[in-house]
Design a protein around this motif. Structure first.
Motif, PDB file in Angstrom:
ATOM      1  N   LEU A 108      47.517   0.804  11.080  1.00 43.03           N
ATOM      2  CA  LEU A 108      47.759   0.872  12.553  1.00 43.03           C
ATOM      3  C   LEU A 108      48.956  -0.126  12.779  1.00 43.03           C
ATOM      4  O   LEU A 108      48.747  -1.282  12.340  1.00 43.03           O
ATOM      5  CB  LEU A 108      46.427   0.383  13.566  1.00 43.03           C
ATOM      6  N   ASP A 109      50.010   0.324  13.102  1.00 40.59           N
ATOM      7  CA  ASP A 109      51.484  -0.300  13.324  1.00 40.59           C
ATOM      8  C   ASP A 109      51.808  -1.021  12.075  1.00 40.59           C
ATOM      9  O   ASP A 109      52.069  -2.533  11.937  1.00 40.59           O
ATOM     10  CB  ASP A 109      51.142  -1.472  14.496  1.00 40.59           C
TER      11      ASP A 109
ATOM     12  N   THR B  95      43.725  -5.602  15.259  1.00 41.70           N
ATOM     13  CA  THR B  95      44.702  -5.940  14.168  1.00 41.70           C
ATOM     14  C   THR B  95      45.296  -7.607  14.415  1.00 41.70           C
ATOM     15  O   THR B  95      44.916  -7.954  15.256  1.00 41.70           O
ATOM     16  CB  THR B  95      46.062  -5.076  14.437  1.00 41.70           C
TER      17      THR B  95
ATOM     18  N   GLY C 195      40.278  -0.418  21.818  1.00 45.96           N
ATOM     19  CA  GLY C 195      40.757  -1.624  21.728  1.00 45.96           C
ATOM     20  C   GLY C 195      40.341  -2.745  22.577  1.00 45.96           C
ATOM     21  O   GLY C 195      39.531  -2.461  23.649  1.00 45.96           O
TER      22      GLY C 195
ATOM     23  N   ALA D 139      42.573  -3.446  19.403  1.00 43.43           N
ATOM     24  CA  ALA D 139      42.065  -3.079  17.941  1.00 43.43           C
ATOM     25  C   ALA D 139      42.066  -4.094  17.290  1.00 43.43           C
ATOM     26  O   ALA D 139      43.047  -5.220  17.630  1.00 43.43           O
ATOM     27  CB  ALA D 139      43.338  -1.957  17.484  1.00 43.43           C
TER      28      ALA D 139
ATOM     29  N   GLU E 255      42.611   1.993  18.378  1.00 43.95           N
ATOM     30  CA  GLU E 255      43.606   1.730  19.426  1.00 43.95           C
ATOM     31  C   GLU E 255      42.963   1.985  20.725  1.00 43.95           C
ATOM     32  O   GLU E 255      43.220   1.297  21.865  1.00 43.95           O
ATOM     33  CB  GLU E 255      44.818   2.370  19.085  1.00 43.95           C
ATOM     34  N   ARG E 256      42.246   3.164  20.965  1.00 45.81           N
ATOM     35  CA  ARG E 256      41.861   3.512  22.339  1.00 45.81           C
ATOM     36  C   ARG E 256      40.933   2.839  22.970  1.00 45.81           C
ATOM     37  O   ARG E 256      40.911   2.423  24.060  1.00 45.81           O
ATOM     38  CB  ARG E 256      41.310   4.955  22.286  1.00 45.81           C
TER      39      ARG E 256
END
Length: 349
Positions: free
Chosen positions: A85-86, A128, A124, A126, A121-122
């Motif tokens: 992710l990202d 990260t 979140g 998240a 992500e949804r």
């Protein structure tokens, strides 16, 4: 989900199998399933145990084709793939197929990885480590009001009402790895800013940083003050002292407020600049100033204390400072600290 898998299973060609997998995960993503449901559906489709692990939390989900946790211990993964992710690897998905890798397993895991990242992500924020540099700058900037700073913290997934450590980092390693090492069990965000890494963390484990990484830790009444403190501490890091908490500096931190031109004109600082042409002499003086003890300095340098004593005698003569005198040691420490503030890039080990 099981009914959808059964309907798609009638496609028997390789192309049909590919369409089956793609359609399956497109449907799951439209239905906005959570991670357990995503893993259950994947296990039913793959007809083997499917596993998912998140690096940030250590959360692991393993599901058998019947939708239940497997009755047996984990088997060696037949196929694995990271969840990204990202551009940051935040987890792993895998299949435990006893007979080895199947013809569509790579595709299945690719789609599972994409769906897992979208789900995280949804629902979140998240977990990260890397963050939008603009949001991090909003947090540590002095030009924003408290409402803007609080909103930026919430968007980063950090608590507004908890103490926040701001860490300034220079490292050859990926910044997301450093953030995860500094704060392995609590929320942490990192971003590059002005050639320095910025890490925002609610807790710090300084013992986990790898060699070659330099970090200054700031803990002030607000994020902007913490960032100022962190940068000052980073400027004073050395090979022997690669991590410094600003609170450890005490009154030495006041030297950071002295104009550079004033420091440049000081004769002791000029003498340290000449001494710095010999890295071993500089390292010896640094060890002695850090410990205040000949024998402790010798242990840091992995040398016999008599060798260090001879070096210090010569260094003291070159500086015209009696290093064995308490006032002389204080004078040398202030001069060395001032010189580091003028030459604030840590040496490469």
């Amino acid at each position: 989900m099981e009914a959808l898998a059964a309907r798609l299973s009638h496609l028997d060609t390789e192309a049909g199998g590919t369409i089956r997998v793609v359609m399956f995960y497109d449907t799951l993503m439209r239905r906005r399933v959570d991670l357990p449901a995503l893993t259950r559906a994947s296990a039913a489709l793959a007809e083997c145990v499917v596993g998912l692990r998140l690096h940030g939390t250590g959360r692991t989900i393993r599901t058998a084709p019947d939708g239940r946790p497997p009755a047996h211990d984990p088997a060696p993964a037949s196929t694995t793939l990271p969840i990204t992710l990202d551009d940051e690897e935040i987890g792993t998905v895998w299949l435990e197929r006893p007979q080895g890798e199947g013809p569509l397993d790579d595709l299945l895991l690719d789609r599972l990885s994409i769906a897992a990242a979208a789900t995280l992500e949804r629902y979140g924020p998240a977990r990260t480590t890397m963050a939008d540099p603009a949001l991090v700058e909003l947090v540590i900037s002095t030009e924003n009001d408290e409402a803007a700073r609080a909103r930026a913290l919430r968007l980063l997934g950090l608590a507004v009402d908890r103490p926040l450590h701001v860490i300034a980092v220079r490292t050859p390693l990926p910044l997301d790895r450093i953030g995860a090492l500094l704060c392995p069990t609590s929320p942490v965000k990192a971003a590059p800013l002005d050639e320095v890494g910025v890490v925002l963390a609610t807790a710090v484990d300084r013992t986990r940083l790898p060699a070659g990484t330099y970090a200054g830790i700031g803990t002030g009444p607000d994020p902007h003050t913490s960032w100022t403190h962190a940068r000052t501490a980073l400027r004073l890091t050395t090979e022997l002292r690669p991590v410094i908490d600003h609170r450890e500096l005490g009154a030495l931190a006041l030297l950071a407020h002295i104009p550079h031109q004033v420091l440049h004109q000081d004769t002791d600082v000029t003498s340290i600049a000449r001494l710095a042409r010999d890295p071993e002499d500089l390292k010896t003086l640094d060890a002695y100033c850090s410990t205040g003890s000949l024998r402790q300095a010798a242990r840091l340098l992995h040398l016999h204390h008599s060798s260090v004593s001879r070096r210090l005698d010569q260094i003291g003569a070159d500086l015209d400072i009696t290093l064995t005198d308490p006032d002389g040691l204080l004078r040398a420490k202030i001069a060395l600290t001032s010189w580091r503030l003028l030459h604030d890039r840590p040496p490469t080990p």
